[in-house]
Design an enzyme around this catalytic site. Structure first.
Site, mmCIF file in Angstrom:
data_model
loop_
_atom_site.group_PDB
_atom_site.id
_atom_site.type_symbol
_atom_site.label_atom_id
_atom_site.label_comp_id
_atom_site.label_asym_id
_atom_site.label_seq_id
_atom_site.Cartn_x
_atom_site.Cartn_y
_atom_site.Cartn_z
ATOM 1 N N CYS A 39 -9.688 80.258 -12.132
ATOM 2 C CA CYS A 39 -8.826 79.224 -12.681
ATOM 3 C C CYS A 39 -7.588 79.869 -13.309
ATOM 4 O O CYS A 39 -7.628 81.015 -13.764
ATOM 5 C CB CYS A 39 -9.607 78.437 -13.730
ATOM 6 S SG CYS A 39 -8.740 76.992 -14.368
ATOM 7 N N ASP A 41 -6.521 79.082 -16.079
ATOM 8 C CA ASP A 41 -6.757 79.025 -17.524
ATOM 9 C C ASP A 41 -6.534 80.402 -18.150
ATOM 10 O O ASP A 41 -7.102 81.402 -17.702
ATOM 11 C CB ASP A 41 -8.199 78.557 -17.760
ATOM 12 C CG ASP A 41 -8.482 78.190 -19.206
ATOM 13 O OD1 ASP A 41 -8.264 79.053 -20.088
ATOM 14 O OD2 ASP A 41 -8.943 77.059 -19.449
ATOM 15 N N ARG A 43 -7.663 81.700 -20.686
ATOM 16 C CA ARG A 43 -8.849 82.305 -21.291
ATOM 17 C C ARG A 43 -9.725 83.032 -20.274
ATOM 18 O O ARG A 43 -10.695 83.686 -20.653
ATOM 19 C CB ARG A 43 -9.671 81.224 -21.999
ATOM 20 C CG ARG A 43 -8.884 80.491 -23.082
ATOM 21 C CD ARG A 43 -9.600 79.237 -23.539
ATOM 22 N NE ARG A 43 -9.686 78.271 -22.440
ATOM 23 C CZ ARG A 43 -10.356 77.120 -22.507
ATOM 24 N NH1 ARG A 43 -11.014 76.799 -23.610
ATOM 25 N NH2 ARG A 43 -10.378 76.294 -21.484
ATOM 26 N N HIS A 98 -15.481 78.193 -14.777
ATOM 27 C CA HIS A 98 -15.703 78.557 -16.178
ATOM 28 C C HIS A 98 -15.982 77.345 -17.046
ATOM 29 O O HIS A 98 -15.644 76.212 -16.696
ATOM 30 C CB HIS A 98 -14.495 79.321 -16.731
ATOM 31 C CG HIS A 98 -13.260 78.498 -16.846
ATOM 32 N ND1 HIS A 98 -12.914 77.850 -18.007
ATOM 33 C CD2 HIS A 98 -12.296 78.206 -15.947
ATOM 34 C CE1 HIS A 98 -11.765 77.207 -17.821
ATOM 35 N NE2 HIS A 98 -11.377 77.401 -16.572
ATOM 36 N N CYS A 101 -13.476 73.962 -18.574
ATOM 37 C CA CYS A 101 -12.359 73.908 -17.622
ATOM 38 C C CYS A 101 -11.613 72.585 -17.785
ATOM 39 O O CYS A 101 -12.202 71.509 -17.662
ATOM 40 C CB CYS A 101 -12.879 74.049 -16.195
ATOM 41 S SG CYS A 101 -11.590 73.952 -14.932
#
Length: 194
Positions: A39, A41, A43, A98, A101
């Protein structure tokens, strides 16, 4: 911007010199062993999670770690998959979903994406994932089903299908838990190889 500039300065002053031999090698060699699809993302950092060195992972990051099924015509994800498999010869492909999400949460909870039409259109690549998830609002199950669906989409790409048939690549599905650091390999998506 100051933080980024300071990071670059630390990289150039400390990290790069400590790995000078590696970077000299990488200047003329590009041989990653794994295509890692995760992703976008912030993080989720594939190199940090795997503790890989530069040059080991060929990374594709998309919202929701989505990989559209193969279709004629060029797009960035398909071109990157093809390059990693057909040109670089990666041996493994990991699709990593993850916890927490945002893309899967928006779908599971039916968020209004009217103000983000490009995001809404992109997330249609998760329709099969949603169809596999029985309980509405179950983000955790949707994350897992989405990883499985993206692995299925990957197998529709000619370069991947060919490499799978020839036993040159394996597919893995992972789910990374941000809060615990745990990485779960999905049993039904584990190591698909000839």
């Amino acid at each position: 911007m100051q933080d980024l500039a300071e990071g670059v300065a630390r990289f150039q002053g400390d990290v790069f010199p400590a790995k000078a031999e590696l970077f000299a090698h990488l200047a003329t060699h590009h041989t990653p062993h794994t295509l890692f699809i995760s992703c976008s993302d912030a993080r989720v950092v594939p190199e940090l999670i795997t503790q890989g060195e530069p040059g080991e992972l060929f990374v594709i990051r998309t919202a929701g770690n989505l990989v559209p099924a193969y279709a004629p015509g060029a797009d960035g994800v398909s071109a990157s998959v093809e390059y990693a498999v057909a040109v670089l010869g990666v041996k493994e492909i990991v699709v990593c979903g993850h916890s927490a999400c945002g893309a899967m949460t928006a779908l599971a909870e039916g968020h209004d994406l009217g103000g983000a039409p490009a995001v809404a259109t992109w997330l249609r690549h998760a329709d099969a994932s949603q169809a596999r998830t029985a309980a509405p609002g179950d983000v955790s199950t949707l994350v897992r089903e989405n990883v499985r669906a993206q692995l299925a989409n990957l197998a529709t790409h000619p370069s991947v299908a060919r490499a799978l048939a020839e036993g040159k690549v394996s597919l893995r599905g992972w789910v990374y838990d941000i809060g615990t650091g745990r990485v779960e390999e999905l049993p039904t998506a584990a190591a698909v190889a000839a």
